[in-house]
Design a protein around this motif. Structure first.
Motif, PDB file in Angstrom:
ATOM      1  N   THR A  46      41.681  35.455  23.252  1.00  0.00           N
ATOM      2  CA  THR A  46      41.628  33.969  23.759  1.00  0.00           C
ATOM      3  C   THR A  46      41.163  33.350  22.191  1.00  0.00           C
ATOM      4  OG1 THR A  46      39.431  34.836  24.475  1.00  0.00           O
ATOM      5  CG2 THR A  46      40.754  34.850  25.726  1.00  0.00           C
ATOM      6  N   LYS A  53      46.866  29.847  18.860  1.00  0.00           N
ATOM      7  CA  LYS A  53      46.809  31.494  19.428  1.00  0.00           C
ATOM      8  C   LYS A  53      48.461  31.779  19.523  1.00  0.00           C
ATOM      9  CE  LYS A  53      45.291  30.396  22.870  1.00  0.00           C
ATOM     10  NZ  LYS A  53      44.348  29.803  22.642  1.00  0.00           N
ATOM     11  N   ASP A  71      49.331  31.652  28.108  1.00  0.00           N
ATOM     12  CA  ASP A  71      48.373  30.855  29.277  1.00  0.00           C
ATOM     13  C   ASP A  71      48.668  32.260  30.981  1.00  0.00           C
ATOM     14  OD1 ASP A  71      47.936  28.990  27.781  1.00  0.00           O
ATOM     15  OD2 ASP A  71      50.109  27.835  28.255  1.00  0.00           O
ATOM     16  N   GLU A  73      46.587  33.606  31.678  1.00  0.00           N
ATOM     17  CA  GLU A  73      45.943  33.524  33.565  1.00  0.00           C
ATOM     18  C   GLU A  73      46.953  32.134  34.684  1.00  0.00           C
ATOM     19  OE1 GLU A  73      45.727  29.636  31.333  1.00  0.00           O
ATOM     20  OE2 GLU A  73      45.579  31.657  30.533  1.00  0.00           O
ATOM     21  N   SER A  98      45.301  33.477  26.281  1.00  0.00           N
ATOM     22  CA  SER A  98      44.591  32.973  27.160  1.00  0.00           C
ATOM     23  C   SER A  98      43.325  32.212  26.430  1.00  0.00           C
ATOM     24  CB  SER A  98      44.155  33.421  28.133  1.00  0.00           C
ATOM     25  OG  SER A  98      43.527  32.959  29.437  1.00  0.00           O
ATOM     26  N   ALA A  99      43.161  30.227  27.084  1.00  0.00           N
ATOM     27  CA  ALA A  99      42.306  30.049  26.566  1.00  0.00           C
ATOM     28  C   ALA A  99      41.005  30.447  27.705  1.00  0.00           C
ATOM     29  CB  ALA A  99      42.195  28.483  27.247  1.00  0.00           C
ATOM     30  N   LYS A 100      41.093  31.117  28.854  1.00  0.00           N
ATOM     31  CA  LYS A 100      40.142  31.799  29.265  1.00  0.00           C
ATOM     32  C   LYS A 100      39.962  32.898  29.449  1.00  0.00           C
ATOM     33  CE  LYS A 100      41.454  28.434  32.842  1.00  0.00           C
ATOM     34  NZ  LYS A 100      41.528  28.384  34.975  1.00  0.00           N
ATOM     35  N   PRO A 101      38.754  33.714  29.757  1.00  0.00           N
ATOM     36  CA  PRO A 101      38.287  35.414  29.353  1.00  0.00           C
ATOM     37  C   PRO A 101      38.857  35.571  30.003  1.00  0.00           C
ATOM     38  CG  PRO A 101      36.225  34.135  30.054  1.00  0.00           C
ATOM     39  CD  PRO A 101      37.363  32.583  29.419  1.00  0.00           C
ATOM     40  N   TRP A 105      40.631  35.016  34.937  1.00  0.00           N
ATOM     41  CA  TRP A 105      41.323  34.825  35.738  1.00  0.00           C
ATOM     42  C   TRP A 105      41.976  34.983  37.389  1.00  0.00           C
ATOM     43  CZ3 TRP A 105      45.248  38.156  31.466  1.00  0.00           C
ATOM     44  CH2 TRP A 105      45.088  37.172  30.219  1.00  0.00           C
ATOM     45  N   HIS A 121      40.465  43.968  23.801  1.00  0.00           N
ATOM     46  CA  HIS A 121      39.994  42.088  23.716  1.00  0.00           C
ATOM     47  C   HIS A 121      39.679  41.447  22.335  1.00  0.00           C
ATOM     48  CE1 HIS A 121      39.689  42.155  28.115  1.00  0.00           C
ATOM     49  NE2 HIS A 121      39.628  42.576  28.015  1.00  0.00           N
ATOM     50  N   GLU A 123      38.566  37.078  20.123  1.00  0.00           N
ATOM     51  CA  GLU A 123      38.737  36.159  20.425  1.00  0.00           C
ATOM     52  C   GLU A 123      38.607  35.042  18.930  1.00  0.00           C
ATOM     53  OE1 GLU A 123      35.209  32.720  22.744  1.00  0.00           O
ATOM     54  OE2 GLU A 123      34.567  34.844  22.607  1.00  0.00           O
TER      55      GLU A 123
END
Length: 205
Positions: A46, A53, A71, A73, A98-101, A105, A121, A123
């Motif tokens: 992320t 990314k 992407d 999510e 993903s830009a989101k944790p 999702w 995981h 970041e």
């Protein structure tokens, strides 16, 4: 893993392929280099927009024959679940971007929730100064241009320090330089910064 090209909008030529490694993404790079150690062959990466990314994933895919999903999510639970299973069946690394944790999702499939929870995981952190300078330099190098040292130092103390702002500033300075037929100098940097600050005061360039 190649470490040259940077996470800007341009599609680099083969000799520019890769990405810059600084303290902002060194941990991510280290895990990409050691993908054989990933739990369940999967890493979830992320980071904010424009942080590189996809560039990192493309280099990773080319060098490892791994799989990646950008992407992630936005994909259906079953699609991610089948890809996760495929990676494990084929013993191939899987990179989910993903830009989101993962907690954001909206995954409803329990089996997928447990598999992703057990995966690695990582970041990408905020851009440090080495990353910001490198991004600017690469952006202009692709165009056969350079940015002056005093322009970099001026921006270092004043601009919003995000990947997205680096990209926007680079594009604005590029446009101003084209309009004025001037190099990327301190005056160009000042004018570009004033544009994003909402200050339209005239600056001689």
């Amino acid at each position: 893993m190649s470490q040259i090209a940077l996470p800007l909008e341009q599609t680099p030529s083969p000799e520019q392929a890769g990405y810059l490694v600084t303290a902002a993404n060194a941990g991510v790079h280290r895990h990409l280099e050691n993908w054989q150690e990933w739990t369940h062959h999967t890493m979830i990466l992320t980071g904010p927009a424009a942080s590189g990314k996809t560039t990192m994933a493309a280099a990773f895919e080319a060098e490892t024959d791994g799989l990646f999903l950008d992407d992630a999510e936005n994909y259906d639970d079953t699609e991610i679940f089948h890809l996760w299973n495929r990676a494990n069946e084929e013993q191939r690394p899987l990179l989910l971007l993903s830009a989101k944790p993962v907690s954001d999702w909206e995954i409803s499939l329990p089996d997928l929730q447990s598999r992703l929870a057990a995966s690695l995981h990582m970041e990408i952190g905020p851009p440090d100064q080495a990353m910001i300078d490198g991004l600017f330099q690469k952006y202009f190098a692709i165009r056969g241009l350079t940015i002056s040292e005093d322009a970099l130092r001026y921006l270092e103390k004043r601009m919003v320090r995000t990947y997205a702002m680096v990209r926007q500033m680079a594009q604005k300075m590029d446009a101003l330089a084209i309009e004025s037929r001037k190099p990327i100098n301190l005056a160009i940097a000042k004018l570009a910064l004033r544009h994003f600050d909402g200050d339209d005061e005239k600056v001689d360039i």
